[in-house]
Design a protein around this motif. Structure first.
Motif, PDB file in Angstrom:
ATOM      1  N   GLN A  91       0.838  -1.188   0.000  1.00 48.02           N
ATOM      2  CA  GLN A  91       0.000   0.000   0.000  1.00 48.02           C
ATOM      3  C   GLN A  91       0.876   1.243   0.000  1.00 48.02           C
ATOM      4  O   GLN A  91       1.924   1.265   0.653  1.00 48.02           O
ATOM      5  N   ASP A  92       0.448   2.271  -0.734  1.00 51.64           N
ATOM      6  CA  ASP A  92       1.195   3.522  -0.756  1.00 51.64           C
ATOM      7  C   ASP A  92       1.050   4.227   0.589  1.00 51.64           C
ATOM      8  O   ASP A  92      -0.003   4.185   1.225  1.00 51.64           O
ATOM      9  N   LYS A  93       2.127   4.869   0.988  1.00 53.42           N
ATOM     10  CA  LYS A  93       2.146   5.530   2.298  1.00 53.42           C
ATOM     11  C   LYS A  93       2.887   6.855   2.166  1.00 53.42           C
ATOM     12  O   LYS A  93       3.935   6.926   1.514  1.00 53.42           O
ATOM     13  N   SER A  94       2.357   7.890   2.778  1.00 54.36           N
ATOM     14  CA  SER A  94       3.065   9.166   2.810  1.00 54.36           C
ATOM     15  C   SER A  94       4.183   9.093   3.836  1.00 54.36           C
ATOM     16  O   SER A  94       4.136   8.266   4.765  1.00 54.36           O
ATOM     17  N   PHE A  95       5.181   9.923   3.685  1.00 54.03           N
ATOM     18  CA  PHE A  95       6.299   9.909   4.630  1.00 54.03           C
ATOM     19  C   PHE A  95       5.761  10.219   6.025  1.00 54.03           C
ATOM     20  O   PHE A  95       5.063  11.219   6.223  1.00 54.03           O
ATOM     21  N   PRO A  96       6.036   9.355   7.028  1.00 54.28           N
ATOM     22  CA  PRO A  96       5.330   9.450   8.316  1.00 54.28           C
ATOM     23  C   PRO A  96       5.876  10.488   9.295  1.00 54.28           C
ATOM     24  O   PRO A  96       5.303  10.687  10.360  1.00 54.28           O
ATOM     25  N   PHE A  97       6.977  11.135   8.953  1.00 56.86           N
ATOM     26  CA  PHE A  97       7.587  12.083   9.889  1.00 56.86           C
ATOM     27  C   PHE A  97       7.617  13.482   9.283  1.00 56.86           C
ATOM     28  O   PHE A  97       7.583  13.643   8.055  1.00 56.86           O
ATOM     29  N   THR A  98       7.691  14.486  10.132  1.00 56.79           N
ATOM     30  CA  THR A  98       7.833  15.858   9.659  1.00 56.79           C
ATOM     31  C   THR A  98       9.213  16.033   9.048  1.00 56.79           C
ATOM     32  O   THR A  98      10.229  15.740   9.699  1.00 56.79           O
ATOM     33  N   GLN A 139      14.236  13.247   3.461  1.00 61.54           N
ATOM     34  CA  GLN A 139      13.700  12.046   4.102  1.00 61.54           C
ATOM     35  C   GLN A 139      14.805  11.226   4.757  1.00 61.54           C
ATOM     36  O   GLN A 139      14.651  10.741   5.891  1.00 61.54           O
ATOM     37  N   LEU A 140      15.931  11.061   4.056  1.00 59.85           N
ATOM     38  CA  LEU A 140      17.048  10.307   4.621  1.00 59.85           C
ATOM     39  C   LEU A 140      17.566  10.968   5.889  1.00 59.85           C
ATOM     40  O   LEU A 140      17.779  10.297   6.914  1.00 59.85           O
ATOM     41  N   VAL A 141      17.756  12.279   5.842  1.00 57.76           N
ATOM     42  CA  VAL A 141      18.264  12.984   7.024  1.00 57.76           C
ATOM     43  C   VAL A 141      17.242  12.937   8.158  1.00 57.76           C
ATOM     44  O   VAL A 141      17.600  12.793   9.335  1.00 57.76           O
TER      45      VAL A 141
END
Length: 563
Positions: A124-131, A298-300
């Motif tokens: 399932q597609d998911k948005s990036f979960p963190f700010t 996102q990586l950082v």
């Protein structure tokens, strides 16, 4: 190749089929060599007795009639697939998805491509979960600028990625460090390209927060094999850290990056399923001096997360009111993962957790033996403190005994003599890996899970194959039953001492696992050949004779003279 029919008959009997099923199966295989070969090949790929039973029953069950179309008999269809897999087995790299017997999201052993197809079909597609972080990077290093070309060697991609991540790890805002593990079997025997570890903590499988893989993309993006390969590492983390409920997996080519969230759901006590969510592909590389791209942020952001944010759970095992915290992983053996732990009193203990449900009988045996051996109060035997179905907690912690001392000879053989004579028990697995040295310098005999009653006749073998007596190796080759007697332990000791003294190269002899009868037979033949021209002097022949005659004290004296 030897006749597969006796092996199949033995397996059918062992699996406990009822009379009519046995008759049907014997009829199915008798006189049909092709059926025998196909079935034996597939049974080797089954991880559990349940899978084996289900497969064998499918061969003799009547399939449901199809609603429409010319669908062939299910049995023939399945055998066709088996033949095709057999033809491809040398061309396709297989990936072991996990070793927990009831952990599954796809069949237990499939190709990386099949695994990737399965994951994508369920994902399932998911948005990036963190700010997303507002951190920026002024230096060139850490921006993933000018990555290697797509056709560059894998080692160049690995080196580039780690160099850039090292720069990011030096930022004050980051809490996690990216470690290069592409040549380190950190997850059991598996080697992910990189893992995330909290700053200040050692590189240990218990400290892994997230995992990642580096693969090149084609014009169509990452392949199904890339996805299957990466996600399998995430599933492997759950075996090492069983209390976790989810883990993040990163997949990158140093230009773009995508992420998967693998979630573990416990259906029943021993049944676990996985579900998958994908965070879409984003750009990792700074192409201009403008704001950081989304993939980089996102990586950082992941590196700035706490380990708890990313699903890490303090590893521990509960035994009623007693809790044992796992400190570090020590070893992964054939049947278990072994950890250093600390009990309620903050004392160091050994925590041994079964890798697979099929090894629980082995754990039960070891538990029962250790409870009996407690009455000996010997410094050369483990003490069982706590246990449950799949876990044993023992002392002492100890360390590997890579070298033996003169006093160890008498300590080992006299301890075995007490066990042989007092408890009528044969260890059967006396390789050097099963000798530890405690903090007081005592040699300790461990791993009693394969031990058996004296003089028991066994048709199935488990033990120290590489140091077994010649006659036992010959019995395994000829598929004869073996008689388990104390002489086996003593000869195993003699051969273990020989190997520790002469140290043959890994090319000459090495630890070998065994998964089925044919596997044991072929390896028994190799070891018989190995010993055919070693330890043949009058000195070592005398040691073998003393061991055969159970002359414990004379054997001690002879071996001690070598020091």
């Amino acid at each position: 190749m030897s006749d597969p029919l006796p092996i199949l008959k033995e397996e059918i009997k062992r699996l406990g089929f009822v009379s009519n099923e046995k008759i049907s199966l014997f009829g199915y295989f008798t006189g049909n060599e092709k059926n025998q070969t196909d079935a034996l090949s597939l049974l080797d790929d089954c991880d559990t007795d349940e899978e084996k039973c289900n497969y064998l029953r499918s061969l003799i069950s009547q399939p449901e009639q199809p609603v429409a179309g010319n669908i062939s008999n299910l049995k023939r269809e399945f055998q066709s697939v088996v033949r095709e897999v057999g033809d491809l087995k040398h061309e396709l790299k297989r990936v072991r998805l996990n070793t927990e017997i009831m952990w599954f999201s796809a069949p237990a052993t499939v190709t990386e491509t099949d695994k990737g197809i399965f994951v994508r079909s369920k994902c399932q597609d998911k948005s990036f979960p963190f700010t997303l972080t507002n951190t920026t990077q002024r230096r060139i290093l850490g921006k993933f600028r000018n990555p290697p070309n797509a056709d560059a060697p894998e080692k160049d991609l690995q080196k580039f990625f780690m160099r850039e991540c090292t720069a990011l790890g030096s930022l004050d805002s980051t809490k996690l460090i990216v470690h290069d593990t592409h040549s380190t079997p950190l997850l059991d025997t598996r080697k992910p390209d990189f893992v995330f570890i909290p700053k200040g903590l050692p590189l240990d499988s218990l400290n892994v927060v997230a995992v990642g893989e580096i693969r090149t993309q084609s014009s169509n993006g990452f392949s199904n094999a890339d996805v299957g390969h990466a996600v399998s590492f995430g599933e492997k983390v759950f075996q090492i850290q069983p209390r976790r409920s989810f883990v993040y997996v990163l997949l990158t080519d140093c230009i773009d990056i995508c992420m998967f969230k693998v979630t573990k759901e416990t259906i029943k006590t021993d049944i676990v399923r996985f579900s998958y969510e994908k965070i879409s592909l984003q750009t990792l590389t700074f192409n201009t001096a403008s704001d950081p791209p989304t993939g980089w942020r996102q990586l950082v952001t992941i590196m700035e997360c706490t380990r708890d944010d990313l699903g890490w759970v303090e590893p521990s095992v509960n035994f009623g009111t007693n809790t044992v915290n796992l400190v570090r992983s020590i070893n992964t053996g054939r049947t278990s993962v072994v950890y250093e732990g600390k009990d309620n009193d903050d004392k160091c203990v050994v925590v041994k957790i079964a890798k697979d449900k099929k090894y629980l009988e082995c754990f039960k045996t070891e538990k029962n033996v250790l409870k009996k051996l407690l009455t000996l109060n010997s410094p050369h035997l483990q003490k069982l403190l706590l246990d449950n179905t799949n876990t044993l907690v023992t002392t002492p912690l100890g360390s590997k005994a890579n070298h033996l001392q003169k006093k160890d000879i008498g300590d080992i053989i006299r301890t075995l003599k007490m066990v042989h004579l007092t408890y009528n028990r044969v260890h059967m697995d006396l390789r050097r890996y099963n000798f530890l040295r405690d903090d007081n310098g005592h040699i300790v005999i461990i791993d009693w899970g394969y031990s058996v009653t004296n003089n028991k006749m066994e048709s199935r073998f488990a033990g120290a194959l590489e140091v077994m007596p010649d006659d036992i190796l010959e019995s395994l080759i000829n598929e004869d039953k073996i008689k388990c007697s104390p002489r086996i332990d003593l000869i195993c000791c003699v051969r273990t001492f020989y190997l520790m003294i002469h140290k043959p190269t890994s090319a000459e002899i090495k630890r070998m696992s065994f998964n089925n009868a044919l596997d044991i037979k072929s390896k028994a033949q190799k070891f018989l050949s190995f010993w055919s021209n070693r330890g043949k002097s009058s000195l070592w022949e005398n040691f073998y004779q003393l061991a055969n005659d159970l002359k414990y004290e004379d054997l001690i004296g002879g071996l001690e003279a070598l020091f």
